[in-house]
Design a protein around this motif. Sequence first.
Motif, short mmCIF file in Angstrom:
data_model
loop_
_atom_site.label_atom_id
_atom_site.label_comp_id
_atom_site.label_asym_id
_atom_site.label_seq_id
_atom_site.Cartn_x
_atom_site.Cartn_y
_atom_site.Cartn_z
N PRO A 1 -39.51 11.39 -43.39
CA PRO A 1 -38.60 11.26 -44.54
C PRO A 1 -38.71 9.91 -45.24
N ALA A 2 -38.93 8.83 -44.51
CA ALA A 2 -39.05 7.51 -45.14
C ALA A 2 -40.29 7.44 -46.02
N GLY A 3 -41.40 8.03 -45.57
CA GLY A 3 -42.62 8.06 -46.37
C GLY A 3 -42.44 8.87 -47.63
N LEU A 4 -41.77 10.02 -47.51
CA LEU A 4 -41.50 10.85 -48.68
C LEU A 4 -40.61 10.10 -49.66
N LYS A 5 -39.61 9.42 -49.15
CA LYS A 5 -38.69 8.67 -50.02
C LYS A 5 -39.43 7.57 -50.77
N GLU A 6 -40.33 6.85 -50.10
CA GLU A 6 -41.08 5.78 -50.76
C GLU A 6 -42.03 6.36 -51.82
N TYR B 1 -50.99 4.78 -63.54
CA TYR B 1 -50.43 6.11 -63.72
C TYR B 1 -50.41 6.78 -62.36
N GLY B 2 -49.39 7.55 -62.07
CA GLY B 2 -49.37 8.24 -60.78
C GLY B 2 -48.28 9.27 -60.70
N TYR B 3 -48.43 10.19 -59.74
CA TYR B 3 -47.46 11.25 -59.54
C TYR B 3 -47.66 11.84 -58.17
N LEU B 4 -46.61 12.48 -57.65
CA LEU B 4 -46.73 13.15 -56.37
C LEU B 4 -47.66 14.35 -56.53
N ALA B 5 -48.58 14.47 -55.60
CA ALA B 5 -49.52 15.58 -55.65
C ALA B 5 -48.81 16.89 -55.30
N ILE B 6 -49.23 17.96 -55.96
CA ILE B 6 -48.75 19.30 -55.66
C ILE B 6 -49.96 20.16 -55.33
N SER C 1 -43.39 21.65 -47.86
CA SER C 1 -42.29 21.69 -48.81
C SER C 1 -41.37 20.50 -48.54
N ARG C 2 -40.65 20.06 -49.55
CA ARG C 2 -39.64 19.01 -49.33
C ARG C 2 -38.61 19.48 -48.32
N ARG C 3 -38.38 20.78 -48.26
CA ARG C 3 -37.42 21.31 -47.28
C ARG C 3 -37.85 21.03 -45.85
N ASP C 4 -39.16 20.86 -45.63
CA ASP C 4 -39.63 20.54 -44.28
C ASP C 4 -39.12 19.18 -43.81
N PHE C 5 -38.70 18.33 -44.73
CA PHE C 5 -38.20 17.01 -44.40
C PHE C 5 -36.68 16.95 -44.38
N ASP C 6 -36.00 18.01 -44.80
CA ASP C 6 -34.56 18.01 -44.90
C ASP C 6 -33.95 18.37 -43.54
N PRO C 7 -33.28 17.43 -42.88
CA PRO C 7 -32.72 17.70 -41.56
C PRO C 7 -31.53 18.64 -41.58
N SER C 8 -30.94 18.93 -42.73
CA SER C 8 -29.76 19.81 -42.78
C SER C 8 -30.11 21.29 -42.73
N ASP C 9 -31.41 21.62 -42.90
CA ASP C 9 -31.80 23.05 -42.85
C ASP C 9 -31.95 23.54 -41.43
#
Length: 130
Positions: free
Chosen positions: A44-49, A98-103, A122-130
């Motif tokens: 999650p910290a890597g995704l946030k950065e 220039y940059g963006y998150l890869a999809i 998916s971003r959901r894979d990082f969400d601890p509430s699921d």
Amino acid sequence: MRIILLCRHLSLFSELGFAGGKSKSLYGKEGHLGQTLIKFVNNPAGLKEAERLAEFLERQDHGRVGWSRVQATHSLDPDTSPLLVETDNRGEKKRILYGYLAISSDMDELDSDSRKRATLKSRRDFDPSD
């Protein structure tokens, strides 16, 4: 898997206050592709950065849409175009980041080695509430 941000004209990454990413220039059959991968830790910290950097670039119009606009102008001189180079107050030219998150559709832009090592989440894979 690493969280990947595709960047064009990478410079001053750490000077902008972003850390934790490792960069890798991308090459094709004709040489350097003008792209750099910035790989973040798979947590999650890597995704946030990565998201923080992508949002920073988007606010400057240097995200995915801004890069598409640059690509649409085929006749740009990469050394003088104000879309690709800015001049600081001392008269020194610096490339614009220039940059963006890869999809998933960005996987085709990666070199074969990076494509083999990458997996999609998916971003959901990082969400601890699921």
